[in-house]
Design a protein around this motif. Structure first.
Motif, PDB file in Angstrom:
ATOM      1  N   SER A 154       0.813  -1.210   0.000  1.00 31.86           N
ATOM      2  CA  SER A 154       0.000   0.000   0.000  1.00 31.86           C
ATOM      3  C   SER A 154       0.852   1.267   0.000  1.00 31.86           C
ATOM      4  N   GLN A 155       0.186   2.395  -0.199  1.00 33.54           N
ATOM      5  CA  GLN A 155       0.813   3.716  -0.182  1.00 33.54           C
ATOM      6  C   GLN A 155       1.541   3.925   1.159  1.00 33.54           C
TER       7      GLN A 155
ATOM      8  N   LEU B  14       0.440   6.165   4.199  1.00 31.68           N
ATOM      9  CA  LEU B  14      -0.660   5.729   5.044  1.00 31.68           C
ATOM     10  C   LEU B  14      -0.213   4.751   6.119  1.00 31.68           C
TER      11      LEU B  14
ATOM     12  N   TYR C 284      -1.408  16.189  -2.872  1.00 32.17           N
ATOM     13  CA  TYR C 284      -1.644  14.752  -2.978  1.00 32.17           C
ATOM     14  C   TYR C 284      -2.023  14.380  -4.408  1.00 32.17           C
TER      15      TYR C 284
ATOM     16  N   GLU D  50      -3.401  10.762  -4.730  1.00 34.73           N
ATOM     17  CA  GLU D  50      -4.244   9.579  -4.556  1.00 34.73           C
ATOM     18  C   GLU D  50      -5.334   9.850  -3.525  1.00 34.73           C
ATOM     19  N   ASP D  51      -6.515   9.314  -3.800  1.00 32.02           N
ATOM     20  CA  ASP D  51      -7.652   9.542  -2.904  1.00 32.02           C
ATOM     21  C   ASP D  51      -7.419   8.976  -1.513  1.00 32.02           C
ATOM     22  N   ASP D  52      -6.616   7.902  -1.411  1.00 35.37           N
ATOM     23  CA  ASP D  52      -6.353   7.324  -0.088  1.00 35.37           C
ATOM     24  C   ASP D  52      -5.643   8.327   0.817  1.00 35.37           C
TER      25      ASP D  52
ATOM     26  N   ARG E 205      -8.213  10.900   1.951  1.00 33.77           N
ATOM     27  CA  ARG E 205      -9.056  10.394   3.034  1.00 33.77           C
ATOM     28  C   ARG E 205      -8.309  10.358   4.367  1.00 33.77           C
ATOM     29  N   ALA E 206      -7.008  10.073   4.307  1.00 30.80           N
ATOM     30  CA  ALA E 206      -6.218  10.040   5.541  1.00 30.80           C
ATOM     31  C   ALA E 206      -6.124  11.421   6.183  1.00 30.80           C
TER      32      ALA E 206
END
Length: 308
Positions: free
Chosen positions: A125-126, A129, A157, A159-161, A164-165
């Motif tokens: 994962s990214q 995060l 940013y 990426e949507d992740d 959201r973080a």
């Protein structure tokens, strides 16, 4: 203005571009207002030692005003007049000019957290995060910026992740060109800085050990009389590491960068532009699983409160 001017003179008058700040003693306020009225580039004004009578402050409409005086009544009268005139105002009750607070108010610095990278060396994962003491790594970084004294903090940013973080805790800037390299993210962050911001501190989203004390130390050093346009954290005998503070006067060079270039390419071979200082915290970044394991082990955990 004598000693009062020493706290900020190096920043106030040497920048040929961008907004300027000015400090005026109360006894010189009438003359100062006339000068300010002719200077559209003067966006922030501090008045130290207020006169008894409040003059016409309409020349300051749309600008930032900082009032410093030991008398609560005078502060209140000036502040009320300024608010009615549509002036953004703050005040400090102090008989003596608090130089550090004056400099911070008149020389606001923005924080730019670069969080649009692809984590190519971190499988899975990214990496931004990844959990550090129960919090995504990137949140530690923007909290260091905002708690360290930045007047505006943006997270760039892709990426949507990552978005959201952040979860609304900071101003977000989407970089559709993130794949082209760091330069595009740096430029996106600079474009988002408000007009009154005099410098930007650049932080990498994978440096969770930097901490707010690191940022605060850098900002104090940058605002010091005689400092160079850029200030960074010392690393090793001759090197430096981000975070790095970059004065607005340097931004035009940053906008000329392409690909994966950043502040290091602008500062390389130009020691006259850079102050390198020791600072608390650690500039370690996380690129690999081994780096992550080491950072988790080093991260300063909060001590639980002892019960009576």
């Amino acid at each position: 203005m004598g000693d009062l001017d020493l706290a900020i003179r190096g920043r106030t008058y040497r920048e040929p571009e961008g907004p300027h700040s000015m400090v005026v003693r109360g006894r010189d306020l009438d003359a100062g207002l006339q000068h300010i009225a002719a200077r559209e580039d003067c966006r922030s004004v501090a008045v130290v030692g207020l006169p008894e009578q409040v003059p016409d402050l309409s020349q300051l409409t749309g600008r930032r005003l900082l009032l410093v005086d030991g008398d609560s009544g005078r502060l209140r009268n000036f502040a009320e007049t300024a608010i009615r005139a549509g002036i953004e105002v703050e005040w400090i009750r102090s008989a003596r000019p608090p130089f550090e607070r004056l400099a911070a108010a008149l020389l606001p610095v923005g924080g730019i957290v670069l969080a649009a990278g692809k984590s190519s060396r971190m499988p899975g994962s990214q990496k931004l995060l990844l959990d550090i003491d129960g919090v995504p790594m990137v949140r530690h970084v923007f909290e260091a910026a905002s708690e360290g004294g930045c007047h505006q903090t943006v997270v760039v940013y892709a990426e949507d992740d990552v978005k959201r973080a952040i979860n609304g805790r900071a101003e977000l800037v989407y970089n559709a060109k993130a794949a082209s390299g760091m330069a595009s993210s740096l430029q996106a962050g600079l474009k988002a800085m408000r007009p009154e911001i005099q410098a930007a501190v650049i932080l990498l989203g994978d440096q969770p050990l930097v901490g707010s004390r690191t940022v605060a130390t850098l900002l104090r050093a940058w605002r010091r009389e005689g400092s160079r346009p850029a200030v960074a954290v010392s690393q090793g005998e001759d090197g430096w590491a981000p975070p790095v503070v970059l004065a607005r006067e340097m931004w035009h060079e940053l906008f000329a960068l392409k690909g994966d270039a950043g502040a290091r390419q602008v500062l390389q071979g130009r020691p006259e532009l850079l102050d390198v200082i020791p600072a608390p915290g650690r500039p370690d970044d996380i690129d690999t699983p081994d780096d992550y394991t080491k950072i988790v082990r080093l991260f300063p955990r909060k001590r639980p409160r002892q019960r009576a």
